[in-house]
Design a protein around this motif. Structure first.
Motif, PDB file in Angstrom:
ATOM      1  N   ALA A  27     -22.074 -36.833   0.404  1.00  0.00           N
ATOM      2  CA  ALA A  27     -23.373 -37.427   0.076  1.00  0.00           C
ATOM      3  C   ALA A  27     -24.295 -37.356   1.294  1.00  0.00           C
ATOM      4  N   SER A  28     -25.588 -37.271   1.033  1.00  0.00           N
ATOM      5  CA  SER A  28     -26.565 -37.261   2.117  1.00  0.00           C
ATOM      6  C   SER A  28     -26.899 -38.689   2.511  1.00  0.00           C
ATOM      7  N   GLN A  29     -26.766 -38.985   3.826  1.00  0.00           N
ATOM      8  CA  GLN A  29     -27.045 -40.329   4.308  1.00  0.00           C
ATOM      9  C   GLN A  29     -27.874 -40.272   5.587  1.00  0.00           C
ATOM     10  N   LYS A  30     -28.577 -41.367   5.871  1.00  0.00           N
ATOM     11  CA  LYS A  30     -29.423 -41.452   7.059  1.00  0.00           C
ATOM     12  C   LYS A  30     -28.591 -41.876   8.258  1.00  0.00           C
ATOM     13  N   TRP A  31     -28.805 -41.209   9.390  1.00  0.00           N
ATOM     14  CA  TRP A  31     -27.973 -41.462  10.560  1.00  0.00           C
ATOM     15  C   TRP A  31     -28.814 -41.443  11.835  1.00  0.00           C
ATOM     16  N   PHE A  32     -28.475 -42.353  12.751  1.00  0.00           N
ATOM     17  CA  PHE A  32     -29.163 -42.457  14.039  1.00  0.00           C
ATOM     18  C   PHE A  32     -28.603 -41.396  14.989  1.00  0.00           C
ATOM     19  N   VAL A  33     -29.338 -40.320  15.155  1.00  0.00           N
ATOM     20  CA  VAL A  33     -28.794 -39.175  15.913  1.00  0.00           C
ATOM     21  C   VAL A  33     -28.720 -39.451  17.402  1.00  0.00           C
ATOM     22  N   ASN A  34     -29.493 -40.402  17.915  1.00  0.00           N
ATOM     23  CA  ASN A  34     -29.479 -40.691  19.348  1.00  0.00           C
ATOM     24  C   ASN A  34     -28.540 -41.838  19.724  1.00  0.00           C
ATOM     25  N   GLY A  35     -27.891 -42.428  18.743  1.00  0.00           N
ATOM     26  CA  GLY A  35     -27.024 -43.560  19.014  1.00  0.00           C
ATOM     27  C   GLY A  35     -25.601 -43.136  19.300  1.00  0.00           C
ATOM     28  N   PRO A  36     -24.739 -44.098  19.636  1.00  0.00           N
ATOM     29  CA  PRO A  36     -23.315 -43.792  19.847  1.00  0.00           C
ATOM     30  C   PRO A  36     -22.684 -43.265  18.569  1.00  0.00           C
ATOM     31  N   GLN A  37     -21.690 -42.399  18.732  1.00  0.00           N
ATOM     32  CA  GLN A  37     -21.034 -41.773  17.584  1.00  0.00           C
ATOM     33  C   GLN A  37     -19.680 -42.399  17.268  1.00  0.00           C
ATOM     34  N   SER A  38     -19.291 -43.383  18.046  1.00  0.00           N
ATOM     35  CA  SER A  38     -18.052 -44.129  17.784  1.00  0.00           C
ATOM     36  C   SER A  38     -18.158 -45.469  18.481  1.00  0.00           C
ATOM     37  N   LEU A  39     -17.315 -46.404  18.079  1.00  0.00           N
ATOM     38  CA  LEU A  39     -17.282 -47.686  18.776  1.00  0.00           C
ATOM     39  C   LEU A  39     -16.869 -47.509  20.232  1.00  0.00           C
ATOM     40  N   ARG A  40     -15.961 -46.584  20.475  1.00  0.00           N
ATOM     41  CA  ARG A  40     -15.547 -46.330  21.859  1.00  0.00           C
ATOM     42  C   ARG A  40     -16.758 -45.926  22.702  1.00  0.00           C
ATOM     43  N   GLN A  41     -17.594 -45.047  22.180  1.00  0.00           N
ATOM     44  CA  GLN A  41     -18.788 -44.654  22.924  1.00  0.00           C
ATOM     45  C   GLN A  41     -19.721 -45.837  23.108  1.00  0.00           C
ATOM     46  N   LEU A  42     -19.814 -46.725  22.099  1.00  0.00           N
ATOM     47  CA  LEU A  42     -20.628 -47.937  22.234  1.00  0.00           C
ATOM     48  C   LEU A  42     -20.161 -48.755  23.433  1.00  0.00           C
ATOM     49  N   TYR A  43     -18.843 -48.946  23.561  1.00  0.00           N
ATOM     50  CA  TYR A  43     -18.303 -49.724  24.684  1.00  0.00           C
ATOM     51  C   TYR A  43     -18.596 -49.033  26.011  1.00  0.00           C
ATOM     52  N   GLU A  44     -18.311 -47.735  26.065  1.00  0.00           N
ATOM     53  CA  GLU A  44     -18.386 -47.016  27.340  1.00  0.00           C
ATOM     54  C   GLU A  44     -19.818 -46.795  27.800  1.00  0.00           C
ATOM     55  N   ASP A  45     -20.743 -46.608  26.863  1.00  0.00           N
ATOM     56  CA  ASP A  45     -22.141 -46.406  27.240  1.00  0.00           C
ATOM     57  C   ASP A  45     -22.774 -47.677  27.806  1.00  0.00           C
ATOM     58  N   ASN A  46     -22.146 -48.809  27.566  1.00  0.00           N
ATOM     59  CA  ASN A  46     -22.763 -50.080  27.949  1.00  0.00           C
ATOM     60  C   ASN A  46     -21.913 -50.887  28.921  1.00  0.00           C
ATOM     61  N   LEU A  47     -21.080 -50.209  29.700  1.00  0.00           N
ATOM     62  CA  LEU A  47     -20.306 -50.885  30.727  1.00  0.00           C
ATOM     63  C   LEU A  47     -21.225 -51.363  31.851  1.00  0.00           C
ATOM     64  N   SER A  48     -21.007 -52.582  32.289  1.00  0.00           N
ATOM     65  CA  SER A  48     -21.804 -53.133  33.386  1.00  0.00           C
ATOM     66  C   SER A  48     -21.062 -54.329  33.960  1.00  0.00           C
ATOM     67  N   ASP A  49     -21.607 -54.842  35.048  1.00  0.00           N
ATOM     68  CA  ASP A  49     -21.045 -56.055  35.650  1.00  0.00           C
ATOM     69  C   ASP A  49     -21.801 -57.303  35.206  1.00  0.00           C
ATOM     70  N   GLU A  50     -22.575 -57.169  34.127  1.00  0.00           N
ATOM     71  CA  GLU A  50     -23.245 -58.320  33.539  1.00  0.00           C
ATOM     72  C   GLU A  50     -22.222 -59.198  32.815  1.00  0.00           C
ATOM     73  N   PRO A  51     -22.413 -60.511  32.798  1.00  0.00           N
ATOM     74  CA  PRO A  51     -21.493 -61.380  32.058  1.00  0.00           C
ATOM     75  C   PRO A  51     -21.548 -61.051  30.568  1.00  0.00           C
ATOM     76  N   PHE A  52     -20.383 -61.001  29.935  1.00  0.00           N
ATOM     77  CA  PHE A  52     -20.290 -60.589  28.542  1.00  0.00           C
ATOM     78  C   PHE A  52     -19.706 -61.683  27.657  1.00  0.00           C
ATOM     79  N   TYR A  53     -18.497 -62.163  27.990  1.00  0.00           N
ATOM     80  CA  TYR A  53     -17.798 -63.048  27.066  1.00  0.00           C
ATOM     81  C   TYR A  53     -17.286 -64.269  27.805  1.00  0.00           C
ATOM     82  N   ALA A  54     -17.807 -65.431  27.414  1.00  0.00           N
ATOM     83  CA  ALA A  54     -17.414 -66.687  28.051  1.00  0.00           C
ATOM     84  C   ALA A  54     -16.732 -67.586  27.041  1.00  0.00           C
ATOM     85  N   TYR A  55     -15.671 -68.248  27.509  1.00  0.00           N
ATOM     86  CA  TYR A  55     -14.954 -69.224  26.685  1.00  0.00           C
ATOM     87  C   TYR A  55     -14.508 -70.357  27.594  1.00  0.00           C
TER      88      TYR A  55
END
Length: 563
Positions: A27-55
């Motif tokens: 099927a033809s679907q709309k896709w963000f061509v400039n975005g990450p192509q996997s969740l792994r890429q989402l994680y790796e593209d946004n690595l930083s020393d900023e605080p992320f998860y506090a508990y």
């Protein structure tokens, strides 16, 4: 410019959120061509020393969570033999180990199975067997429940914040190395996550989301945010948009991560925004208010019940929680009065809501700020990567304005349920997913009337529970309301409700008020009043089924299980 024109500009060729047509499972679907192509890429593209998860008193950066995830991923492969496509379960509260486990599992092409943390042993066992889980990462409470499952059905257990045991492996022994993330190829249409739908009867269904499904949802929210910014400010200024996004840099996580809104709208949405998340042990409005003030929380996503709790607490305690910039979420309809209360009680918080499902990866429609205040009964306008329509009982498409079953298709919609072909057959009509919601579309805005299974049929007249609940919640003495049908010998069903009220509210006054708002046949014949919060299911929604059962018992009526 109207919303349609702005979305077109934001997603046009060479724009950051450019959309192109791609073929997905034929099927033809709309896709963000400039975005990450996997969740792994989402994680790796946004690595930083900023605080992320506090508990509580712990806080981890994006880099620290990923490093521990990489170490765990290596161990999942080498010690437990986890391969691409294998299922690994996560069963715990919203501890920091939740995102660590998710990153590890999805970064090696395995499938994360999110176990409902409120489930009893037999329900957990069912999920394990359905999905073929080989390893489960679980906390002490879940390990104790898993111990009641037959040994031959129990997967290997990695223990989180649990007492030492010969039958489990502490997760800290698997996350301490500096090993790199294993090299694994991941396709956008590989399966990534299984979330379970929270049906009131029968076994839950395992909703299977691909990497593409999830990423389409995350980037669609960004399009909505940018579109709203442009419409309010009249310009497409990247620097100003980035500054506005940065102002929403802290989020309160109160919804469980096994719920699609907690997982997607809070946790996964945090990566590209570089948003810090403060995780609560469990929901409590007073505790939430303290955290919001102490940590400067700027965004809160919760069910209407949760946001209602927060608004009520803010009113009682005379606190305006001024750091909040946006407050809302989805999961069920929000009462008209609550929409207004958010703007009045929370000084700087713009209300928002939307319609979405586990099966659509939480997106669908959205409505924000002034538009929401103007149209408080609407769930907003359709996402850029989806289409919505309504159909009649014969499956024919209806014109705008006509009520029917809401159907949806597009990039974020799942391709099916795990190992449940009958459910797939019932839920899909070609590319269209049948939502089970009764709705109509007017001037591009979606209005969800009710769930089909929550319609009360009284003497042949259809009554929407949501309509009656909305009227009840507009009464100044009613804090929460749950409406349902109870058996009636003559009419088949009649209307009943359980209400959480202020102590001095009276049934007669509430009933008289409803008669001024609703047709007589819609006014509840039976009202049950209580002065404490109504019980919730795990997702934070009010437990309508339990309340109905209890009320039927109180009335001495014969119980039926149709709802």
């Amino acid at each position: 410019m109207n919303r349609h024109d702005v979305v077109g500009m934001v997603t046009s060729e060479k724009a950051p959120w450019e959309l192109q047509e791609v073929e997905v499972t034929g099927a033809s679907q709309k896709w963000f061509v400039n975005g990450p192509q996997s969740l792994r890429q989402l994680y790796e593209d946004n690595l930083s020393d900023e605080p992320f998860y506090a508990y509580e008193d712990e806080c981890y950066t994006f880099h620290e969570i990923y490093r521990m995830a990489a170490s765990l991923a290596q161990q999942l492969q080498s010690r437990y033999g986890v391969k691409h496509g294998d299922r690994v379960a996560i069963a715990m509260r919203n501890y920091p180990e939740w995102p660590i486990a998710l990153e590890a599992i999805t970064s090696i092409g395995a499938i994360a199975v999110a176990i409902n943390a409120w489930w009893l042993p037999e329900e957990i066992d069912y999920a394990f067997k359905l999905t073929g889980v080989t390893v489960v990462i679980a906390d002490q409470e879940r390990i104790e429940r898993i111990s009641h499952i037959a040994p031959e059905s129990t997967p290997d257990i990695i223990a989180v914040r649990a007492a030492p045991s010969d039958s489990t492996t502490p997760i800290e022994t698997l996350t301490s190395s500096n090993d790199p993330m294993p090299s694994v190829g991941i396709h956008p249409d590989d399966n990534a996550v299984i979330l379970f739908t929270s049906g009131s009867t029968g076994h839950p269904k395992g909703s299977v989301s691909t990497h593409r499904n999830i990423l389409a949802a995350l980037l669609s929210w960004e399009v909505d945010f940018v579109t709203q910014f442009i419409m309010e400010n009249g310009e497409f200024d990247q620097e100003k948009i980035g500054s506005a996004a940065k102002s929403q840099s802290t989020a309160l996580l109160a919804m469980p991560l096994f719920h699609v809104n907690g997982l997607h709208a809070v946790l996964l949405a945090a990566f590209r925004m570089q948003r810090k998340i403060i995780s609560m042990y469990k929901w409590d409005a007073a505790t939430a208010a303290d955290i919001i003030d102490k940590e400067g929380i700027s965004i809160f996503v919760g069910t209407p019940a949760m946001t209602g709790d927060l608004v009520e607490y803010a009113k009682r305690s005379h606190r305006n929680l001024e750091s909040l910039r946006s407050t809302g979420g989805g999961g069920s309809a929000r009462a008209t009065s609550q929409v207004k209360d958010i703007g009045q009680s929370l000084k700087n918080a713009a209300p928002f809501t939307g319609w979405g499902m586990t099966e659509t990866n939480s997106i669908g429609t959205g409505i924000y700020g002034a538009d929401y205040l103007k149209n408080p009964k609407s769930s907003g306008m359709c996402s850029a990567v989806l289409e919505i329509s309504t159909i009649d009982e014969q499956g024919s498409f209806l014109p705008p304005g006509d009520r029917g079953e809401l159907v949806v298709r597009g990039t974020s919609v799942i391709h099916g349920y795990w190992n449940q072909p009958q459910a797939n057959t019932e839920s899909f009509v070609g590319e269209w997913f049948r939502t089970g919601d009764v709705a109509y579309i007017n001037d591009g805005h979606l209005y969800v009337v009710d769930r089909i299974k929550q319609l009360i049929i009284r003497g042949g007249e259809n009554i929407g529970c949501g309509e009656v609940e909305d009227a009840l919640l507009d009464h100044p003495e009613v804090i929460e309301a749950s409406v349902y049908g109870v058996p009636d010998d003559r009419l088949g069903e009649t209307v009943a409700a359980t209400l959480y009220i202020n102590a001095d509210a009276k049934k007669v006054a509430i009933s008289d008020y409803l008669h001024s708002r609703l047709a007589k046949f819609k006014v509840p014949e039976y009202l049950k009043l209580c002065t404490k919060q109504l019980p919730r299911i795990a997702s934070g929604k009010i437990d309508k089924r339990r309340l109905r059962q209890e009320h039927i018992g109180d009335l001495g009526l014969p119980f039926d299980s149709h709802q």
